[in-house]
Motif scaffolding. Sequence first.
Motif, PDB file in Angstrom:
ATOM      1  N   PHE A  61       1.097  -1.214  -0.132  1.00 59.75           N
ATOM      2  CA  PHE A  61       0.201  -0.138   0.003  1.00 59.75           C
ATOM      3  C   PHE A  61       0.669   1.416  -0.255  1.00 59.75           C
ATOM      4  O   PHE A  61       2.525   1.454  -0.607  1.00 59.75           O
ATOM      5  N   ALA A  62      -0.500   2.015  -0.166  1.00 53.66           N
ATOM      6  CA  ALA A  62       1.126   3.478   0.184  1.00 53.66           C
ATOM      7  C   ALA A  62       0.500   4.440   1.109  1.00 53.66           C
ATOM      8  O   ALA A  62      -0.571   3.973   1.396  1.00 53.66           O
ATOM      9  N   VAL A  63       1.204   5.005   1.642  1.00 54.78           N
ATOM     10  CA  VAL A  63       0.747   6.452   2.770  1.00 54.78           C
ATOM     11  C   VAL A  63       1.223   7.829   2.077  1.00 54.78           C
ATOM     12  O   VAL A  63       1.968   8.172   1.100  1.00 54.78           O
ATOM     13  N   LEU A  64       0.304   8.455   1.921  1.00 54.12           N
ATOM     14  CA  LEU A  64       1.130  10.260   1.772  1.00 54.12           C
ATOM     15  C   LEU A  64       0.250  10.683   2.653  1.00 54.12           C
ATOM     16  O   LEU A  64      -0.207  10.880   3.523  1.00 54.12           O
ATOM     17  N   SER A  65       2.001  11.522   3.108  1.00 48.32           N
ATOM     18  CA  SER A  65       2.137  12.296   4.840  1.00 48.32           C
ATOM     19  C   SER A  65       0.908  13.961   4.467  1.00 48.32           C
ATOM     20  O   SER A  65       0.250  13.534   5.542  1.00 48.32           O
ATOM     21  N   HIS A  66       0.991  14.027   3.120  1.00 46.99           N
ATOM     22  CA  HIS A  66       0.217  15.309   3.485  1.00 46.99           C
ATOM     23  C   HIS A  66       0.002  15.880   1.772  1.00 46.99           C
ATOM     24  O   HIS A  66       0.445  15.710   1.677  1.00 46.99           O
ATOM     25  N   GLU A  67      -1.434  16.612   1.509  1.00 44.50           N
ATOM     26  CA  GLU A  67      -1.925  17.165   0.040  1.00 44.50           C
ATOM     27  C   GLU A  67      -0.646  17.950  -0.410  1.00 44.50           C
ATOM     28  O   GLU A  67      -1.523  18.845  -0.083  1.00 44.50           O
ATOM     29  N   HIS A  68       0.595  17.784  -0.696  1.00 39.77           N
ATOM     30  CA  HIS A  68       1.612  19.142  -1.904  1.00 39.77           C
ATOM     31  C   HIS A  68       1.965  18.147  -2.376  1.00 39.77           C
ATOM     32  O   HIS A  68       2.358  17.594  -2.117  1.00 39.77           O
ATOM     33  N   TRP A  69       1.828  19.445  -4.114  1.00 42.32           N
ATOM     34  CA  TRP A  69       2.501  18.862  -4.752  1.00 42.32           C
ATOM     35  C   TRP A  69       3.314  17.782  -4.995  1.00 42.32           C
ATOM     36  O   TRP A  69       4.068  17.063  -5.379  1.00 42.32           O
ATOM     37  N   ASP A  70       4.496  18.212  -4.246  1.00 37.05           N
ATOM     38  CA  ASP A  70       6.234  17.886  -3.708  1.00 37.05           C
ATOM     39  C   ASP A  70       5.977  16.368  -3.037  1.00 37.05           C
ATOM     40  O   ASP A  70       7.375  15.759  -3.421  1.00 37.05           O
ATOM     41  N   HIS A  71       4.621  15.730  -2.532  1.00 41.66           N
ATOM     42  CA  HIS A  71       4.696  14.569  -2.546  1.00 41.66           C
ATOM     43  C   HIS A  71       3.659  13.419  -2.683  1.00 41.66           C
ATOM     44  O   HIS A  71       3.342  12.494  -2.674  1.00 41.66           O
ATOM     45  N   TYR A  72       2.333  14.206  -3.930  1.00 36.55           N
ATOM     46  CA  TYR A  72       1.502  13.163  -4.369  1.00 36.55           C
ATOM     47  C   TYR A  72       1.952  13.486  -5.757  1.00 36.55           C
ATOM     48  O   TYR A  72       0.961  13.106  -6.848  1.00 36.55           O
ATOM     49  N   GLY A  92      -8.812  15.860   3.659  1.00 33.87           N
ATOM     50  CA  GLY A  92      -8.399  16.745   3.318  1.00 33.87           C
ATOM     51  C   GLY A  92      -9.244  16.488   1.975  1.00 33.87           C
ATOM     52  O   GLY A  92     -10.019  15.710   2.233  1.00 33.87           O
ATOM     53  N   LEU A  93      -8.838  17.281   1.243  1.00 32.67           N
ATOM     54  CA  LEU A  93      -9.725  17.115  -0.403  1.00 32.67           C
ATOM     55  C   LEU A  93      -8.931  16.350  -1.413  1.00 32.67           C
ATOM     56  O   LEU A  93     -10.070  15.103  -2.035  1.00 32.67           O
ATOM     57  N   HIS A  94      -7.985  15.962  -1.666  1.00 31.60           N
ATOM     58  CA  HIS A  94      -7.317  14.920  -2.299  1.00 31.60           C
ATOM     59  C   HIS A  94      -7.381  14.948  -3.465  1.00 31.60           C
ATOM     60  O   HIS A  94      -8.001  13.791  -3.966  1.00 31.60           O
ATOM     61  N   LEU A  95      -8.118  16.565  -4.171  1.00 33.33           N
ATOM     62  CA  LEU A  95      -8.102  16.774  -5.203  1.00 33.33           C
ATOM     63  C   LEU A  95      -7.320  15.895  -6.291  1.00 33.33           C
ATOM     64  O   LEU A  95      -7.526  15.497  -7.611  1.00 33.33           O
ATOM     65  N   LEU A 100      -7.887   8.615 -10.708  1.00 35.90           N
ATOM     66  CA  LEU A 100      -6.701   7.483 -10.823  1.00 35.90           C
ATOM     67  C   LEU A 100      -7.065   6.719 -10.594  1.00 35.90           C
ATOM     68  O   LEU A 100      -7.924   7.167  -9.685  1.00 35.90           O
ATOM     69  N   GLU A 101      -7.041   5.412 -10.402  1.00 36.00           N
ATOM     70  CA  GLU A 101      -7.315   4.014 -10.488  1.00 36.00           C
ATOM     71  C   GLU A 101      -6.750   3.857  -8.758  1.00 36.00           C
ATOM     72  O   GLU A 101      -5.402   3.280  -8.996  1.00 36.00           O
ATOM     73  N   VAL A 102      -6.675   4.496  -7.682  1.00 39.56           N
ATOM     74  CA  VAL A 102      -6.292   4.106  -6.759  1.00 39.56           C
ATOM     75  C   VAL A 102      -7.123   4.195  -5.631  1.00 39.56           C
ATOM     76  O   VAL A 102      -8.357   5.057  -5.749  1.00 39.56           O
ATOM     77  N   GLU A 103      -7.521   3.480  -4.368  1.00 35.20           N
ATOM     78  CA  GLU A 103      -8.240   3.417  -3.472  1.00 35.20           C
ATOM     79  C   GLU A 103      -7.855   3.899  -2.222  1.00 35.20           C
ATOM     80  O   GLU A 103      -6.846   3.843  -1.558  1.00 35.20           O
ATOM     81  N   LEU A 104      -8.861   5.638  -1.812  1.00 39.16           N
ATOM     82  CA  LEU A 104      -8.140   6.130  -0.603  1.00 39.16           C
ATOM     83  C   LEU A 104      -9.048   5.460   0.473  1.00 39.16           C
ATOM     84  O   LEU A 104     -10.035   5.006   0.497  1.00 39.16           O
ATOM     85  N   ARG A 105      -8.141   5.604   1.688  1.00 40.73           N
ATOM     86  CA  ARG A 105      -8.343   5.212   3.008  1.00 40.73           C
ATOM     87  C   ARG A 105      -8.180   6.432   3.992  1.00 40.73           C
ATOM     88  O   ARG A 105      -6.461   6.449   4.015  1.00 40.73           O
ATOM     89  N   TYR A 106      -8.931   7.391   4.234  1.00 42.62           N
ATOM     90  CA  TYR A 106      -8.645   8.435   5.240  1.00 42.62           C
ATOM     91  C   TYR A 106      -8.444   7.978   6.470  1.00 42.62           C
ATOM     92  O   TYR A 106      -8.956   6.896   7.539  1.00 42.62           O
ATOM     93  N   ASN A 107      -7.554   8.376   7.256  1.00 42.33           N
ATOM     94  CA  ASN A 107      -6.631   8.397   8.681  1.00 42.33           C
ATOM     95  C   ASN A 107      -7.548   9.302   9.518  1.00 42.33           C
ATOM     96  O   ASN A 107      -6.352  10.148   8.954  1.00 42.33           O
TER      97      ASN A 107
END
Length: 153
Positions: A61-72, A92-95, A100-107
């Motif tokens: 799986f993957a983890v996104l620390s926060h919603e800034h372009w240099d991380h996503y 967050g909004l995660h626009l 994209l074919e991803v499954e977001l799991r909000y934590n």
Amino acid sequence: MAVRLTVLNDNRGAPGLLNEWGWSVLVEAGGMSVLFDADSKPEVLRHNTRELGVDLSRVSFAVLSHEHWDHYGGMPFLAEQKPGVTVHVPPGLHLWAKGLEVELRYNSEGGKIEGPFSLTRPFLVRALALAEHAMLVATGRETVLVVGCSHPG
């Protein structure tokens, strides 16, 4: 059981690798591999994973620390390599995920995800209007804390 970190990009160039402003690391522990953040551009992630021999189709799986372009920014490459991959995200909004074919799991609470991997409770960074979390990897022998930008300090 050891923790292995493979830095895919961290703002500093290395011979044979592309360098962009961004952060991405592959974390391996307990027979699992996790992509923590996805850099700034798909092209950078594509090139650097190829050069380092990293196969993102094998991530658990993957983890996104926060919603800034240099991380996503490299998430389209991850979705191409592993369609339907689960991405653990703070609130967050995660626009960036649209189309994209991803499954977001909000934590929003933190806690254990799977295997030796856990997330901290997201820190609210009011000045930046975003939430950010870090990932803990506890193997019994060691505990490793993986962070994005650490905006909360």
